[in-house]
Design an enzyme around this catalytic site. Structure first.
Site, PDB file in Angstrom:
ATOM      1  CB  SER A   1      37.437  37.704  49.500  1.00 31.99           C
ATOM      2  OG  SER A   1      36.302  38.455  49.871  1.00 31.99           O
ATOM      3  CE1 TYR A   8      36.570  39.510  44.202  1.00 31.74           C
ATOM      4  CE2 TYR A   8      35.184  39.128  46.139  1.00 31.74           C
ATOM      5  CZ  TYR A   8      36.378  39.575  45.581  1.00 31.74           C
ATOM      6  OH  TYR A   8      37.365  40.089  46.383  1.00 31.74           O
TER       7      TYR A   8
HETATM    8  N1  LIG Z   1      38.917  45.828  49.184  1.00 32.04           N
HETATM    9  C1  LIG Z   1      38.163  44.860  49.667  1.00 32.04           C
HETATM   10  O1  LIG Z   1      37.088  45.109  50.246  1.00 32.04           O
HETATM   11  C2  LIG Z   1      38.598  43.426  49.533  1.00 32.04           C
HETATM   12  C3  LIG Z   1      37.926  42.459  50.284  1.00 32.04           C
HETATM   13  C4  LIG Z   1      38.301  41.141  50.136  1.00 32.04           C
HETATM   14  C5  LIG Z   1      39.324  40.787  49.291  1.00 32.04           C
HETATM   15  N2  LIG Z   1      39.966  41.741  48.564  1.00 32.04           N
HETATM   16  C6  LIG Z   1      41.028  41.298  47.646  1.00 32.04           C
HETATM   17  O2  LIG Z   1      42.189  42.079  47.881  1.00 32.04           O
HETATM   18  C7  LIG Z   1      42.987  42.091  46.698  1.00 32.04           C
HETATM   19  C8  LIG Z   1      43.449  43.521  46.443  1.00 32.04           C
HETATM   20  O3  LIG Z   1      42.327  44.313  46.123  1.00 32.04           O
HETATM   21  P1  LIG Z   1      42.150  45.833  46.607  1.00 32.04           P
HETATM   22  O4  LIG Z   1      40.973  45.868  47.482  1.00 32.04           O
HETATM   23  O5  LIG Z   1      43.419  46.388  47.080  1.00 32.04           O
HETATM   24  O6  LIG Z   1      41.674  46.507  45.218  1.00 32.04           O
HETATM   25  P2  LIG Z   1      42.383  47.499  44.203  1.00 32.04           P
HETATM   26  O7  LIG Z   1      42.763  48.774  44.891  1.00 32.04           O
HETATM   27  O8  LIG Z   1      41.465  47.583  43.028  1.00 32.04           O
HETATM   28  O9  LIG Z   1      43.707  46.719  43.806  1.00 32.04           O
HETATM   29  C9  LIG Z   1      43.694  45.653  42.894  1.00 32.04           C
HETATM   30  C10 LIG Z   1      45.087  45.497  42.329  1.00 32.04           C
HETATM   31  O10 LIG Z   1      45.071  44.390  41.393  1.00 32.04           O
HETATM   32  C11 LIG Z   1      45.753  44.793  40.233  1.00 32.04           C
HETATM   33  N3  LIG Z   1      45.307  44.043  39.060  1.00 32.04           N
HETATM   34  C12 LIG Z   1      44.065  43.923  38.561  1.00 32.04           C
HETATM   35  N4  LIG Z   1      44.096  43.178  37.428  1.00 32.04           N
HETATM   36  C13 LIG Z   1      45.393  42.828  37.241  1.00 32.04           C
HETATM   37  C14 LIG Z   1      46.071  42.070  36.255  1.00 32.04           C
HETATM   38  N5  LIG Z   1      45.425  41.513  35.217  1.00 32.04           N
HETATM   39  N6  LIG Z   1      47.411  41.918  36.365  1.00 32.04           N
HETATM   40  C15 LIG Z   1      48.082  42.484  37.396  1.00 32.04           C
HETATM   41  N7  LIG Z   1      47.499  43.205  38.360  1.00 32.04           N
HETATM   42  C16 LIG Z   1      46.166  43.383  38.265  1.00 32.04           C
HETATM   43  C17 LIG Z   1      45.492  46.287  40.111  1.00 32.04           C
HETATM   44  O11 LIG Z   1      46.553  46.895  39.383  1.00 32.04           O
HETATM   45  P3  LIG Z   1      46.504  47.386  37.858  1.00 32.04           P
HETATM   46  O12 LIG Z   1      45.090  47.790  37.550  1.00 32.04           O
HETATM   47  O13 LIG Z   1      47.486  48.525  37.851  1.00 32.04           O
HETATM   48  O14 LIG Z   1      46.991  46.199  37.059  1.00 32.04           O
HETATM   49  C18 LIG Z   1      45.561  46.720  41.560  1.00 32.04           C
HETATM   50  O15 LIG Z   1      46.890  46.997  41.916  1.00 32.04           O
HETATM   51  C19 LIG Z   1      42.128  41.486  45.592  1.00 32.04           C
HETATM   52  O16 LIG Z   1      42.520  40.139  45.369  1.00 32.04           O
HETATM   53  C20 LIG Z   1      40.722  41.534  46.183  1.00 32.04           C
HETATM   54  O17 LIG Z   1      39.871  40.553  45.631  1.00 32.04           O
HETATM   55  C21 LIG Z   1      39.652  43.058  48.684  1.00 32.04           C
END
Ligand SMILES: NC(=O)c1ccc[n+]([C@@H]2O[C@H](COP(=O)([O-])OP(=O)(O)OC[C@H]3O[C@@H](n4cnc5c(N)ncnc54)[C@H](OP(=O)(O)O)[C@@H]3O)[C@@H](O)[C@H]2O)c1
Length: 244
Positions: free
Chosen positions: A142, A155
Site C-alpha cells: 500500500s 495498518y
Molecule cells: N483499496 C485500496 O484503497 C487499497 C489501497 C492500498 C492497498 N490495498 C490493498 O489491496 C489488497 C486488496 O484489497 P481491496 O482494496 O481489493 O479490498 P477488498 O475488496 O476488501 O478485497 C480484500 C480481499 O481480501 C480477502 N480476504 C480478507 N481476509 C481474508 C482472509 N482471512 N483469507 C483470505 N482472504 C481474505 C477478501 O475476501 P473474503 O472476505 O471473501 O475472504 C477480499 O477478496 C489488500 O491487501 C489491501 O490492503 C488496497
C-alpha cells in the site's frame, strides 16, 4: 505473444476489488488462474464469468490466516495445473481506528491477514520455486507502506512489514522475481471493515478520489509480462488527484 499467456497464477483475496480485477485481466491475457478467498459464492461467479469468456480459472476456499489452508490452495493449484508460476499475495483487511480506541482484536486481525497471510503464501510456494529456479511472488502492500497517517498506525505497520518481507525475499533469492505493488486509494470493499464510526466517516471523504481496481491489475500484469531477467521490484499507483 504476451508472457502472461499460459502462466499459472494464484491470487489470494480475489472475491472482490483488486484481486477480482486482477483475475479477470490476467485470465483475458491467457493465464491459468486459481482464485482464493473465504466467500466462495463470489469466487464461483468470478470463475463462471471467466470461463464463459473462454478463460481458464479454478477456485478454492482459503483463509490466509491458516498456513494449512494457504498450503492447500497451492497444492490444489499444482494438482490442477502442475505448478505455480506466480503468486499474488493480495488478501488484506483495513479496519482503521485511532490506537486510543484499543480495537486490539482488529489489530490482531490486520497482523494475521496482512502479515501472516503473506508469509503463509511465501512458505507455500517458495520450496517449489527454489527447486525449479524460477517464479514470481507479488505482494500487494500500500501507499501505507511508505507513509503513516492517524488511524492507520497498525495498518501501515502491516504494510511496512509487507514491504520489508518482500525486499528481504528479493535479496535472498536472486533466482526469483519479487514485486511489491503499492496502491493509493482504490475503489473496493476495503473500507467496509472499519468499525470506528469517526474513522469510517473520514474515510468516505478521503476515498472520493479513488481510482478503479483495474489500474492496479494493469500494474500487476506489467510486472508479470516483463522478460525473466527483469524484476519490477515495486510499483506505486495512486490517483493523480492524491496529495499524499
Ligand atoms: N483499496 C485500496 O484503497 C487499497 C489501497 C492500498 C492497498 N490495498 C490493498 O489491496 C489488497 C486488496 O484489497 P481491496 O482494496 O481489493 O479490498 P477488498 O475488496 O476488501 O478485497 C480484500 C480481499 O481480501 C480477502 N480476504 C480478507 N481476509 C481474508 C482472509 N482471512 N483469507 C483470505 N482472504 C481474505 C477478501 O475476501 P473474503 O472476505 O471473501 O475472504 C477480499 O477478496 C489488500 O491487501 C489491501 O490492503 C488496497
Amino acid at each position: 505473444m504476451s508472457s502472461i499467456q499460459g502462466k499459472v497464477i494464484v491470487i489470494t483475496g480475489a472475491s472482490s476489488g483488486i484481486g477480482e480485477a486482477t483475475a479477470r485481466l490476467l485470465a483475458e491475457r491467457g493465464a491459468h488462474i486459481v482464485v482464493g478467498a473465504r466467500r466462495t459464492g463470489r469466487l464461483g461467479k468470478l470463475v463462471a464469468d471467466i470461463s464463459a469468456k473462454g478463460g481458464s480459472a479454478r477456485l478454492r476456499a482459503v483463509d490466509v490466516t491458516s498456513r494449512k489452508d494457504t498450503q492447500a490452495l497451492v497444492d490444489f493449484t499444482k494438482a490442477e495445473f502442475g505448478r505455480v508460476d506466480v503468486l499474488v499475495n493480495n488478501a488484506g483487511v483495513m479496519p482503521l481506528s485511532p490506537l486510543s480506541a484499543l480495537k486490539v482484536e482488529e489489530w490482531d486481525q490486520m497482523i494475521n491477514v496482512n502479515i501472516r497471510g503473506v508469509l503463509h503464501g511465501i512458505a507455500a510456494v517458495l520450496p517449489d520455486m527454489k527447486a525449479r529456479g524460477g517464479g514470481q511472488i507479488i505482494n500487494v502492500a500500500s501507499i501505507g507502506a511508505h507513509v503513516v497517517a492517524p488511524t492507520g498506525a497498525v495498518y501501515c505497520a502491516t504494510k511496512f512489514a509487507v514491504w520489508a518481507i518482500s525486499d528481504g525475499l528479493r535479496q535472498e533469492n536472486t533466482d526469483l522475481r519479487v514485486t511489491v505493488i503499492s496502491p493509493g486509494v482504490v475503489e473496493s470493499e476495503l473500507a467496509h471493515t472499519i468499525s470506528d464510526a469517526g474513522t469510517a466517516k473520514a474515510m468516505e471523504d478521503y476515498r472520493r478520489i479513488s481510482i478503479t481496481p483495474d489500474a492496479i491489475a494493469r500494474a500487476i500484469a506489467f510486472a508479470i509480462e516483463q522478460p525473466g531477467d527483469v524484476d519490477v521490484s515495486e510499483i506505486i499507483v495512486r490517483p493523480t488527484a492524491s496529495p499524499n
